[in-house]
Write a protein that holds these residues in place. Structure first.
Motif, PDB file in Angstrom:
ATOM      1  N   MET B   1      22.056  69.981  62.705  1.00 22.48           N
ATOM      2  CA  MET B   1      23.175  70.922  62.711  1.00 22.48           C
ATOM      3  C   MET B   1      23.379  71.545  64.094  1.00 22.48           C
ATOM      4  O   MET B   1      24.371  72.206  64.333  1.00 22.48           O
ATOM      5  N   PHE B   3      24.197  70.449  66.833  1.00 23.67           N
ATOM      6  CA  PHE B   3      25.345  70.021  67.631  1.00 23.67           C
ATOM      7  C   PHE B   3      26.561  70.903  67.355  1.00 23.67           C
ATOM      8  O   PHE B   3      27.428  71.072  68.185  1.00 23.67           O
ATOM      9  N   LEU B   4      26.579  71.497  66.141  1.00 18.14           N
ATOM     10  CA  LEU B   4      27.707  72.355  65.803  1.00 18.14           C
ATOM     11  C   LEU B   4      27.779  73.529  66.781  1.00 18.14           C
ATOM     12  O   LEU B   4      28.828  73.934  67.218  1.00 18.14           O
ATOM     13  N   ARG B   5      26.586  74.040  67.042  1.00 16.34           N
ATOM     14  CA  ARG B   5      26.494  75.180  67.930  1.00 16.34           C
ATOM     15  C   ARG B   5      26.661  74.738  69.382  1.00 16.34           C
ATOM     16  O   ARG B   5      27.347  75.352  70.165  1.00 16.34           O
ATOM     17  N   ARG B   7      28.091  72.216  70.740  1.00 14.79           N
ATOM     18  CA  ARG B   7      29.378  71.665  71.142  1.00 14.79           C
ATOM     19  C   ARG B   7      30.176  72.649  71.992  1.00 14.79           C
ATOM     20  O   ARG B   7      30.721  72.307  73.041  1.00 14.79           O
ATOM     21  N   LEU B   8      30.169  73.889  71.520  1.00 18.42           N
ATOM     22  CA  LEU B   8      31.006  74.896  72.160  1.00 18.42           C
ATOM     23  C   LEU B   8      30.644  75.044  73.642  1.00 18.42           C
ATOM     24  O   LEU B   8      31.499  74.927  74.510  1.00 18.42           O
ATOM     25  N   ARG B  10      28.868  73.074  75.619  1.00 20.66           N
ATOM     26  CA  ARG B  10      29.000  71.886  76.430  1.00 20.66           C
ATOM     27  C   ARG B  10      30.460  71.703  76.868  1.00 20.66           C
ATOM     28  O   ARG B  10      30.768  71.489  78.019  1.00 20.66           O
ATOM     29  N   SER B  11      31.348  71.853  75.945  1.00 20.34           N
ATOM     30  CA  SER B  11      32.734  71.583  76.296  1.00 20.34           C
ATOM     31  C   SER B  11      33.247  72.636  77.285  1.00 20.34           C
ATOM     32  O   SER B  11      34.147  72.370  78.055  1.00 20.34           O
ATOM     33  N   LYS B  12      32.639  73.818  77.212  1.00 13.17           N
ATOM     34  CA  LYS B  12      33.000  74.842  78.175  1.00 13.17           C
ATOM     35  C   LYS B  12      32.717  74.332  79.589  1.00 13.17           C
ATOM     36  O   LYS B  12      33.560  74.383  80.484  1.00 13.17           O
ATOM     37  N   SER B  15      35.057  71.518  80.471  1.00 16.08           N
ATOM     38  CA  SER B  15      36.422  71.907  80.781  1.00 16.08           C
ATOM     39  C   SER B  15      36.489  72.639  82.136  1.00 16.08           C
ATOM     40  O   SER B  15      37.466  72.501  82.851  1.00 16.08           O
ATOM     41  N   SER B  16      35.411  73.375  82.435  1.00 19.96           N
ATOM     42  CA  SER B  16      35.442  74.079  83.722  1.00 19.96           C
ATOM     43  C   SER B  16      35.411  73.075  84.875  1.00 19.96           C
ATOM     44  O   SER B  16      36.085  73.231  85.887  1.00 19.96           O
ATOM     45  N   LYS B  17      34.596  71.989  84.644  1.00 15.35           N
ATOM     46  CA  LYS B  17      34.537  70.920  85.632  1.00 15.35           C
ATOM     47  C   LYS B  17      35.939  70.381  85.886  1.00 15.35           C
ATOM     48  O   LYS B  17      36.400  70.261  87.004  1.00 15.35           O
ATOM     49  N   GLN B  18      36.606  70.123  84.729  1.00 16.14           N
ATOM     50  CA  GLN B  18      37.932  69.523  84.820  1.00 16.14           C
ATOM     51  C   GLN B  18      38.884  70.475  85.538  1.00 16.14           C
ATOM     52  O   GLN B  18      39.713  70.060  86.336  1.00 16.14           O
ATOM     53  N   ALA B  19      38.694  71.784  85.225  1.00 14.79           N
ATOM     54  CA  ALA B  19      39.577  72.770  85.821  1.00 14.79           C
ATOM     55  C   ALA B  19      39.427  72.764  87.346  1.00 14.79           C
ATOM     56  O   ALA B  19      40.398  72.888  88.077  1.00 14.79           O
ATOM     57  N   LYS B  28      48.524  55.746  85.217  1.00  9.84           N
ATOM     58  CA  LYS B  28      48.635  55.673  83.752  1.00  9.84           C
ATOM     59  C   LYS B  28      49.714  54.664  83.394  1.00  9.84           C
ATOM     60  O   LYS B  28      50.790  54.659  83.986  1.00  9.84           O
TER      61      LYS B  28
ATOM     62  N   GLN C 138      37.012  64.139  80.082  1.00  7.47           N
ATOM     63  CA  GLN C 138      35.897  65.023  80.448  1.00  7.47           C
ATOM     64  C   GLN C 138      34.553  64.329  80.382  1.00  7.47           C
ATOM     65  O   GLN C 138      33.567  64.839  80.883  1.00  7.47           O
ATOM     66  N   THR C 155      47.356  58.531  77.414  1.00  2.00           N
ATOM     67  CA  THR C 155      46.769  59.522  78.315  1.00  2.00           C
ATOM     68  C   THR C 155      47.706  60.690  78.565  1.00  2.00           C
ATOM     69  O   THR C 155      47.348  61.652  79.227  1.00  2.00           O
ATOM     70  N   VAL C 231      26.845  78.256  59.766  1.00  2.00           N
ATOM     71  CA  VAL C 231      26.003  77.335  60.525  1.00  2.00           C
ATOM     72  C   VAL C 231      26.263  77.492  62.007  1.00  2.00           C
ATOM     73  O   VAL C 231      25.352  77.405  62.827  1.00  2.00           O
ATOM     74  N   ARG C 232      27.521  77.755  62.389  1.00  2.00           N
ATOM     75  CA  ARG C 232      27.847  77.903  63.804  1.00  2.00           C
ATOM     76  C   ARG C 232      27.574  79.324  64.293  1.00  2.00           C
ATOM     77  O   ARG C 232      27.908  79.677  65.417  1.00  2.00           O
ATOM     78  N   TRP C 391      36.999  72.716  65.637  1.00  5.44           N
ATOM     79  CA  TRP C 391      36.922  74.189  65.752  1.00  5.44           C
ATOM     80  C   TRP C 391      38.040  74.725  66.615  1.00  5.44           C
ATOM     81  O   TRP C 391      38.236  74.320  67.748  1.00  5.44           O
ATOM     82  N   GLU C 394      37.059  76.725  69.879  1.00  4.13           N
ATOM     83  CA  GLU C 394      36.713  75.866  70.988  1.00  4.13           C
ATOM     84  C   GLU C 394      37.974  75.430  71.739  1.00  4.13           C
ATOM     85  O   GLU C 394      38.040  75.424  72.956  1.00  4.13           O
ATOM     86  N   ALA C 401      40.066  77.668  79.681  1.00  4.49           N
ATOM     87  CA  ALA C 401      39.384  77.110  80.847  1.00  4.49           C
ATOM     88  C   ALA C 401      40.363  76.320  81.710  1.00  4.49           C
ATOM     89  O   ALA C 401      40.343  76.423  82.945  1.00  4.49           O
TER      90      ALA C 401
END
Lengths: 257, 290, 404
Positions: B1, B3-5, B7-8, B10-12, B15-19, B28, C138, C155, C231-232, C391, C394, C401
């Motif tokens: 479980m 990964f549920l926590r 995920r948030l 990691r994506s932060k 996304s900051s990297k991407q920013a 494209k 990403q 894309t 859970v979260r 979510w 997120e 971000a």
């Protein structure tokens, strides 16, 4: 009268036609609409020239169960008492007008004396089998076209195509179908199709000692069945369900379901 | 479980990297057609291909004879029609066993098929008569005959039935009856020859000792020309009253019946049954009584 | 084989009255109970998701994607018990090769495909497309490729493209609502159109199925939302739970009214079948119908929801009451399906006797297999939320971000 019947048949055709068009439009074109009447059987037998039915004379049945026994032998129906293509029921209506029905082992080994003998108001045997309905609910519900009505009016099951979903067993109001324990497909009376197409009688008719069962052409030919339909009052089982059975009963009691 | 926590967070980071990096100027491929945007063309193509493939495969797998005669495989019919036979039919038996068949045809079992008693005989009659394993059985035990002939109230009146314990118990039926010509032991063959059903009903009824002629005066010509010379039937209550009215004899003999053997029910004809005739309530060939 | 015959012989001893001799073997087992239960959850979850999109119920936004993925997981599993129950599972594709236009069951295959392919998959794809593109950009390596394939190589996350996605989702939802109604109404029709069976044969059955589906779907989303929030490590949003509870209550009232109408109608018309059906209800179905379905599964949660929704209970207590109600409702709806499917086979079509059903533990149609089919959708759901994290918070952070 004839006009009324024709009109009714016409109305039904329209209703059925519309219903199937609506349903077909969901699933696209199907080849079933091609109603070609090509010969599939041996050339000697022409299915289009026959239309079969069976008469059952309640007042002649002695409840010996020879029919149910012969059926199992002729059609390799499992001998266990859970699978029957035909069976015999005994109705005993006592003086309190209570109805007692039994069919021990389908009647294959005959019947013991009834428990309520002293109070019997009336009593009789009722042989049962697939009614080979002209408007068969089992054929209507089969999802894949594995059960069907032949040109000569017999309802059959394609054992090599049936998926064994058992919807037809649920849809049969007469309990005439079962799931074959080895083949895992739906199974039922065929009017002994392998016999009648060779000009023989169904096994149950062959062995019936009192001619309670009469097999023959249901459409305007001189035959024992035709005579029966001419001379007797004919009833069918559960007429309110509009299945239009081709097993025709004489002297059928109102209590029979 | 976890990964549920996780995920948030990691994506932060992602996304900051991407920013920071911004959108990379990768080339494209744009598939848009007119006003239909790129992504709709892509998903549309996938769906059309999938549906097309399904339709093409479907045509390929439909059994060949399906739909020829209706919504089913026409080829199933010869398979079902070709099933193995087990019952040969009585005509086939008669080809070799003519004597037995002829005898049977003259008796009460004339309507009975040979295989009703002897069992399925196709292998014996058609395939190989010398195969002893296929030789039909001859049932000689009493139980087999009783399958049809033991008394059951559900059986049609008139069908010959015995009460097992009263009719020569334990004896095999074949000792007295030839199954190919089981003569009925009826008391008046002249009448029962044609009216067997009535005779057999009466035979197990309270009226079993009465002769047919007691109630039905029958002109002799009836036997030659039955419809033109009908037997008589009783016409009034008094006829039955000869035995059943109060005040009639209770001892001695009456119409040939020894009254000491049975008690005859008596009623007051003036009051019993209103204006009905006796046989409107009682069936004279099988009258219910005490 | 012999063991099967021995079972049937044992069943034959439990029969009361007269049944046709072929009726000793009960044909549709617990696997067929699970099937309408699962499709009901699908339809209910989707209809809830549609509320947010089409009717703009803002409070329900946190549940939208959960509901879509939940519907998807249940829809994937729904045909499996059917397949497992077939006498010849290897022939099941015949339903698509030579479907009988008059058969409700054959047509269901197409309704199912329509719903799976054209509604759920499309809606999920359009809704998640922009995210999939972002996730692809990403990440690196296999993961990037995976999302790229999922996004079908698209894309474009320009404003117009995302606006088009939203429009597409809206359009699909509009089509999807009647599709969801058809999906589960059709399951009801499979039973309701069997004229041979007076317990099933009723015009109300598809509608009753539909509303019980909505009830079960909302209750399931409520549970999933609550559990996933916990859970979260987050507090489930109270306005969202309150809204869910309200809808659950309305749907439950409608469902119960329809079922009562059906019941009263049968009782009042008092047709030929009423004797045997009454006997059935007071004997073999007493526990699963009267106690579990009506008392525990309907009336009790109805009262609990009504009281907690419109009283000033503390939020913690309210949440607990909602969750307990939702769980009771799940049990209740499952027994509804049981009472329809198994109940409809527990009396003879001669209307003169009751048959029997013995639930086996093991075996292809046993309790363990059934539990497996009930757990499987949750495993698929876990997998799906891992691939497509639904979510909302997120998403907001990601958006924030990007802006920064």
């Amino acid at each position: 009268m004839g006009d009324k019947l024709k009109r009714r048949a016409f109305v039904r055709k329209i209703v059925e036609g519309t219903a199937s068009v609506v349903m077909l439009s969901v699933c696209g074109p199907m080849r079933s609409l091609v109603g070609a009447s090509e010969e599939a059987e041996a050339p000697a037998y022409d299915a289009t020239k026959h239309y079969y039915g069976m008469g059952v004379q309640i007042d002649k049945c002695i409840g010996c169960g020879r029919c149910a026994d012969a059926c199992k032998s002729e059609n390799n129906v499992p001998r266990e008492p859970f699978y029957f293509r035909t069976w015999v029921e005994r109705y005993v209506i006592d003086n309190e007008r209570e109805v007692h029905v039994d069919s021990p082992g389908g009647g294959i080994h005959g019947f013991p004396p009834p428990a309520t003998e002293e109070d019997v108001l009336r009593s009789f045997f009722v042989p049962k089998l697939c009614n080979h309905c002209d408007h068969p609910p089992c054929v209507q519900v089969c999802p894949v076209g594995a059960t069907f009505k032949t040109q000569d009016g017999v309802v059959l099951v394609d054992q090599d195509y049936c998926v064994g979903c058992r919807y037809c067993i649920q849809a049969c109001p007469y309990g005439a179908r079962y799931l074959h324990p080895e083949k895992h497909t739906a199974d039922k009376c065929t009017f002994c199709y392998h016999r009648i197409t060779k000009g023989m009688l169904p096994a149950c008719v062959e062995v019936c000692p009192t001619q309670a069962r009469v097999f023959g052409e249901i459409k305007g030919r001189s035959s024992p069945l035709h005579r029966l339909m001419k001379m007797e009052e004919i009833q069918v089982l559960k007429p309110e369900l509009n299945t239009e059975p081709k097993v025709l009963y004489t002297k059928l009691d109102g209590e029979v379901r | 479980m976890s990964f549920l926590r996780g995920r948030l967070g990691r994506s932060k980071v992602d996304s900051s990297k991407q920013a920071v990096g911004g959108n990379s100027p990768v080339k494209k491929r744009n598939l848009s057609i007119g006003k239909v945007p790129d992504q709709a063309v892509r998903i549309g193509t996938v769906f059309i291909l999938a549906i097309g493939a399904a339709v093409a495969l479907r045509q390929h797998f439909i059994p060949e004879s399906f739909g020829e005669l209706g919504h089913y495989r026409a080829n199933a019919i010869p398979v079902i029609a070709g099933a193995k036979l087990h019952y040969a039919g009585w005509q086939k038996c008669g080809e070799c066993h003519e004597d037995q068949l002829n005898k049977k045809m003259g008796g009460f079992h004339k309507a009975l098929s040979c295989e009703t008693c002897h069992g399925p005989a196709y292998d014996h009659a058609v395939v190989d008569p010398t195969d002893t394993e296929a030789t039909p059985k001859i049932p000689r035990n009493r139980e087999f005959c009783l399958t049809c002939h033991s008394y059951l109230p559900s059986r049609p009146t008139g069908f010959p039935q015995i009460i097992e314990l009263q009719h020569n118990p334990m004896e095999p039926c074949v000792k007295c009856h030839n199954p190919h010509d089981p003569a009925a032991q009826a008391e008046a063959p002249a009448c029962s020859g044609c009216h067997g059903e009535i005779a057999r009903t009466k035979a197990i009824s309270h009226h079993s000792l009465l002769r047919c002629e007691t109630c039905h005066a029958t002109p002799p010509e009836h036997k030659e020309n039955p419809r033109q010379n009908l037997p008589k039937k009783p016409t009034n209550r008094e006829f039955c009253g000869q035995c059943h009215a109060e005040g009639t004899p209770t001892s001695g003999t009456l119409l040939g019946v020894d009254l000491s053997t049975r008690e005859i029910p008596k009623v007051d004809l003036a009051t019993h049954g209103n204006t009905y005739l006796c046989w409107q309530c009682h069936y004279p060939h099988d009258p219910e009584g005490k | 084989m012999q063991a099967h015959f021995a079972e049937l012989a044992a069943l034959a001893n439990q029969i009361s009255g007269f049944i046709y001799p072929n009726e000793i073997e009960l044909q549709w087992s617990i696997l067929i109970v699970i099937y309408p239960y699962l499709t009901g959850l699908v339809a209910g979850a989707f209809i809830l998701a549609s509320l947010e999109k089409v009717f703009n119920v803002k409070e329900l936004q946190p549940t939208y994607r959960l509901a879509l993925l939940c519907a998807m997981s249940f829809l994937i599993v729904a045909p499996m018990p059917l397949q497992a129950h077939l006498g010849h599972p290897e022939r099941s594709l015949e339903m698509f090769l030579t479907p009988n236009g008059n058969s409700a069951m054959a047509m269901f295959g197409f309704v199912y495909m329509w719903y799976l392919m054209l509604v759920l998959l499309l809606e999920i794809w359009f809704d998640f497309r922009a995210d999939m593109v972002r996730w692809s950009q990403q990440s690196k390596g296999l993961k990037s490729l995976f999302y790229k394939v999922l996004a079908l190589g698209s894309t474009d996350i320009s404003e117009e493209a995302i606006a088009f996605d939203h429009k597409a989702v809206y359009a699909i939802t509009v089509v999807g609502i009647p599709s969801a109604f058809i999906l589960h109404g059709y399951v009801g029709f499979i039973f309701g159109s069997i004229k041979a069976n007076p317990w099933w044969s009723s015009v109300l059955i598809p509608i009753v199925f539909l509303f019980s589906a909505i009830v079960s779907g909302i209750a399931m989303i409520l549970l999933i939302y609550y559990v996933s929030s916990l859970v979260r490590g987050q507090q489930p949003k109270m306005p969202c739970l309150d809204k869910l509870a309200s809808f659950l209550l309305y749907a439950l009232i409608l469902d119960f009214s329809l079922e009562s109408l059906d019941f009263i109608h049968r009782l009042y018309e008092s047709e030929e079948s009423i004797h045997i059906l009454s006997e059935l209800i007071v004997s073999k179905l007493f526990l699963s119908l009267t106690i579990v379905q009506i008392m525990l599964g309907t009336i009790l949660p109805l009262l609990m929801l009504a009281v907690s929704r419109y009283s000033r209970l503390p939020a913690e207590l309210k949440r607990i009451v909602y969750v307990i109600s939702a769980m009771l409702i799940q049990v209740g709806i499952f027994s509804t399906r049981w009472n329809v499917v198994i109940g409809g086979q527990l009396f003879s079509k001669s209307l003169r006797g009751l048959t029997a059903y013995k639930l086996e533990m093991g075996g292809q149609e046993g309790l363990l297999a059934a539990i497996g089919f009930l757990i499987l959708p949750f495993l698929i759901f876990l997998l799906l939320i891992r691939i497509l994290p639904p979510w909302e918070d997120e998403k907001e952070t990601v958006a924030a971000a990007i802006e920064a």
